[in-house]
Design an enzyme around this catalytic site. Structure first.
Site, PDB file in Angstrom:
ATOM      1  N   ASP A  42     -14.255  -1.863   0.566  1.00 33.97           N
ATOM      2  CA  ASP A  42     -14.744  -1.105   1.711  1.00 33.97           C
ATOM      3  C   ASP A  42     -16.232  -0.858   1.493  1.00 33.97           C
ATOM      4  OD1 ASP A  42     -13.678   0.442   4.232  1.00 33.97           O
ATOM      5  OD2 ASP A  42     -15.227   1.669   3.326  1.00 33.97           O
ATOM      6  N   ARG A  90       0.803  -1.223   0.000  1.00 36.91           N
ATOM      7  CA  ARG A  90       0.000   0.000   0.000  1.00 36.91           C
ATOM      8  C   ARG A  90       0.840   1.279   0.000  1.00 36.91           C
ATOM      9  NH1 ARG A  90      -4.572   1.164   2.511  1.00 36.91           N
ATOM     10  NH2 ARG A  90      -3.885   3.230   1.941  1.00 36.91           N
ATOM     11  N   TYR A  93     -22.692   7.267   7.851  1.00 37.40           N
ATOM     12  CA  TYR A  93     -21.549   8.006   7.299  1.00 37.40           C
ATOM     13  C   TYR A  93     -22.012   9.181   6.446  1.00 37.40           C
ATOM     14  CZ  TYR A  93     -18.353   4.452   8.989  1.00 37.40           C
ATOM     15  OH  TYR A  93     -17.633   3.625   9.805  1.00 37.40           O
TER      16      TYR A  93
HETATM   17  O1  1CP Z   1      -5.340   2.662   4.784  1.00 43.71           O
HETATM   18  C1  1CP Z   1      -5.973   1.729   5.320  1.00 43.71           C
HETATM   19  O2  1CP Z   1      -5.439   0.632   5.509  1.00 43.71           O
HETATM   20  C2  1CP Z   1      -7.387   2.074   5.655  1.00 43.71           C
HETATM   21  C3  1CP Z   1      -8.024   1.213   6.663  1.00 43.71           C
HETATM   22  C4  1CP Z   1      -9.167   0.439   6.044  1.00 43.71           C
HETATM   23  C5  1CP Z   1      -9.141  -0.885   5.583  1.00 43.71           C
HETATM   24  C6  1CP Z   1      -7.989  -1.852   5.596  1.00 43.71           C
HETATM   25  C7  1CP Z   1     -10.445   0.960   5.789  1.00 43.71           C
HETATM   26  C8  1CP Z   1     -10.922   2.321   6.053  1.00 43.71           C
HETATM   27  N1  1CP Z   1     -11.212  -0.034   5.206  1.00 43.71           N
HETATM   28  C9  1CP Z   1     -10.456  -1.174   5.061  1.00 43.71           C
HETATM   29  C10 1CP Z   1     -10.860  -2.453   4.449  1.00 43.71           C
HETATM   30  C11 1CP Z   1     -12.173  -2.993   4.799  1.00 43.71           C
HETATM   31  N2  1CP Z   1     -13.293  -2.290   5.141  1.00 43.71           N
HETATM   32  C12 1CP Z   1     -12.507  -4.367   4.764  1.00 43.71           C
HETATM   33  C13 1CP Z   1     -11.471  -5.369   4.304  1.00 43.71           C
HETATM   34  C14 1CP Z   1     -11.631  -6.736   4.195  1.00 43.71           C
HETATM   35  C15 1CP Z   1     -11.169  -7.514   5.413  1.00 43.71           C
HETATM   36  O3  1CP Z   1     -11.961  -7.689   6.358  1.00 43.71           O
HETATM   37  O4  1CP Z   1     -10.025  -7.996   5.419  1.00 43.71           O
HETATM   38  C16 1CP Z   1     -13.847  -4.476   5.157  1.00 43.71           C
HETATM   39  C17 1CP Z   1     -14.673  -5.735   5.319  1.00 43.71           C
HETATM   40  C18 1CP Z   1     -14.322  -3.158   5.388  1.00 43.71           C
HETATM   41  C19 1CP Z   1     -15.702  -2.822   5.726  1.00 43.71           C
HETATM   42  C20 1CP Z   1     -15.952  -1.597   6.520  1.00 43.71           C
HETATM   43  N3  1CP Z   1     -15.491  -0.332   6.297  1.00 43.71           N
HETATM   44  C21 1CP Z   1     -16.837  -1.539   7.618  1.00 43.71           C
HETATM   45  C22 1CP Z   1     -17.607  -2.694   8.116  1.00 43.71           C
HETATM   46  C23 1CP Z   1     -16.733  -3.573   8.942  1.00 43.71           C
HETATM   47  C24 1CP Z   1     -16.386  -3.028  10.308  1.00 43.71           C
HETATM   48  O5  1CP Z   1     -15.190  -2.925  10.596  1.00 43.71           O
HETATM   49  O6  1CP Z   1     -17.305  -2.716  11.064  1.00 43.71           O
HETATM   50  C25 1CP Z   1     -16.870  -0.225   8.085  1.00 43.71           C
HETATM   51  C26 1CP Z   1     -17.658   0.323   9.233  1.00 43.71           C
HETATM   52  C27 1CP Z   1     -16.013   0.532   7.244  1.00 43.71           C
HETATM   53  C28 1CP Z   1     -15.745   1.977   7.316  1.00 43.71           C
HETATM   54  C29 1CP Z   1     -14.299   2.215   7.475  1.00 43.71           C
HETATM   55  N4  1CP Z   1     -13.408   2.142   6.441  1.00 43.71           N
HETATM   56  C30 1CP Z   1     -12.142   2.377   6.891  1.00 43.71           C
HETATM   57  C31 1CP Z   1     -12.226   2.615   8.290  1.00 43.71           C
HETATM   58  C32 1CP Z   1     -11.069   2.925   9.177  1.00 43.71           C
HETATM   59  C33 1CP Z   1     -13.578   2.496   8.646  1.00 43.71           C
HETATM   60  C34 1CP Z   1     -14.164   2.617  10.041  1.00 43.71           C
HETATM   61  C35 1CP Z   1     -14.199   4.033  10.509  1.00 43.71           C
HETATM   62  C36 1CP Z   1     -15.134   4.222  11.692  1.00 43.71           C
HETATM   63  O7  1CP Z   1     -14.704   3.926  12.821  1.00 43.71           O
HETATM   64  O8  1CP Z   1     -16.279   4.649  11.491  1.00 43.71           O
END
Ligand code: 1CP
Length: 359
Positions: free
Chosen positions: A88, A52, A163
């Site tokens: 995501d 990344r 969101y």
């Molecule tokens: O730069 C980075 O690495 C960003 C961090 C990151 C990652 C790795 C984000 C930002 N999203 C993801 C990938 C992601 N998002 C996956 C990857 C597949 C796996 O599980 O390996 C999945 C399933 C999601 C889904 C997601 N995005 C959810 C639902 C799951 C959960 O954790 O509850 C939610 C709420 C999000 C929003 C989101 N995207 C990213 C972040 C940091 C967040 C959460 C922010 C918050 O606290 O509201």
């Protein structure tokens, strides 16, 4: 995955029905209990951080080769029983043309929060070809995964709406709840449109070959059961019903949803995701009708306990597997996602222990 469902023709796929993850999702007890981790791909892995470097999160999600490699990393390293597509919940919103970004250290941030009818009108509709890069990644993954099933996913209408309405991550979801109660028609229209968006995104993944889907309603636990049933359940039900005829397991997950498990099952899930706040046997008790086959559950190790040292962790894994025996099928997972600072070797060790204890 109703037994009477007409299964849709899907891409030719290796014989996967014996995969422990899919067997458990059907309510069977495979010899090896299946385990995977929410957020298993991502910052806990040095190989992910290396890949990344200099690439924006959302750019990675629209690059088929990169999303394939990131999805495969935890499968290779940990030997988990399922892959989850690296994407995501905001990817379909971005694809449709909404001004939304994932800000490092914060999460999804929306340029113009949606709080009125004009905002709603500006919400674009997702066309399937706008997520063709994601579908290309799914096809590459299906070719590389061999016997390991691939889970596709989408954000549920409530979590997506939060969101969009708050403008970013929110602790209290106050603007979302206020809009829901003070302008219910606007709320239902927004949630209905987000259900269509989630459905289009899931169908694109299913048509490209994913073997299961998970609907993430991560923040639903902020709602009372009454509000969930009135404002959220019909929209999540539309998404889950809309993919029923693919005949693949549908997992429905939220955080802090002990009081909502039955309502989330009623929305149409085959497998209910459970967080760590409620023991699995109690979750199964709440979800099961006396005399009928018990529920199928996924969960529920507290992700923070991955920091607690091996003796604590081993005892927790044993307890969770024992409590999970109350279910017809149990898919071992965390109660929420892997925290970014976790030692990945600990995750590998948990996978080995789950497999050993089951055999
Ligand atoms: O730069 C980075 O690495 C960003 C961090 C990151 C990652 C790795 C984000 C930002 N999203 C993801 C990938 C992601 N998002 C996956 C990857 C597949 C796996 O599980 O390996 C999945 C399933 C999601 C889904 C997601 N995005 C959810 C639902 C799951 C959960 O954790 O509850 C939610 C709420 C999000 C929003 C989101 N995207 C990213 C972040 C940091 C967040 C959460 C922010 C918050 O606290 O509201």
């Amino acid at each position: 995955m109703s037994p009477t469902a007409q299964t849709r023709p899907r891409p030719a796929r290796r014989a996967l029905s014996e995969a422990p993850f899919l067997a458990a999702a059907r309510g069977e007890r495979p010899a090896r209990p299946p385990v995977w981790f929410m957020r298993q791909a991502g910052r806990s892995l040095p190989e992910y951080r290396a890949l990344r470097q200099g690439v924006e999160m959302l750019d990675a999600c629209f690059d088929p080769e990169m999303l394939t490699e990131i999805t495969l990393q935890p499968v290779r390293r940990h030997g988990v029983d399922a892959a989850i597509l690296f994407s995501d919940i905001v990817v379909p919103l971005k694809a449709a043309g909404l001004d939304i970004d994932i800000v490092p250290g914060t999460g999804p941030v929306v340029a113009e929060p949606i709080r009125d009818a004009a905002g709603l009108r500006a919400l674009p509709v997702l066309e399937p070809d706008q997520v063709s890069k994601v579908a290309d990644g799914v096809r590459l993954l299906v070719d590389s995964l061999g016997e390991t099933p691939l889970i596709g996913f989408a954000g549920a209408p409530f979590t997506l709406a939060s969101y969009l309405i708050e403008g970013g991550p929110s602790r209290n979801h106050e603007h979302t709840k206020a809009l829901m109660h003070s302008e219910p028609e606007l709320w239902h229209e927004l949630a209905g449109r987000l259900a269509d968006l989630a459905l289009t995104f899931l169908k694109a993944q299913l048509d490209a070959g994913v073997d299961a889907v998970q609907l993430f309603d991560s923040w639903a636990g902020a709602l009372s059961e009454r509000d969930y049933r009135e404002f959220v359940l019909p929209h999540s039900a539309k998404v889950l019903a809309g993919v029923a005829d693919y005949g693949v397991p549908r997992i429905h997950f939220g955080v802090g949803t002990g009081e909502l498990l039955v309502a989330m099952r009623d929305a149409g899930a085959d497998v209910v995701g459970v967080d760590w706040r409620i023991p699995l046997d109690e979750a199964v008790r709440r979800l099961s009708t006396p005399g009928a086959k018990p529920a199928v559950v996924q969960g529920n190790l507290d992700p923070a306990l991955l920091y607690a040292g091996w003796p604590v962790l081993e005892a927790e894994v044993r307890r969770i597997l024992a409590e999970g025996r109350a279910a017809a099928g149990h898919i071992f997972n965390l109660g929420h996602g892997v925290l970014p600072g976790v030692d990945p070797d600990v995750l590998t060790r948990v996978v080995r222990l789950v497999h050993e204890l089951g055999s």
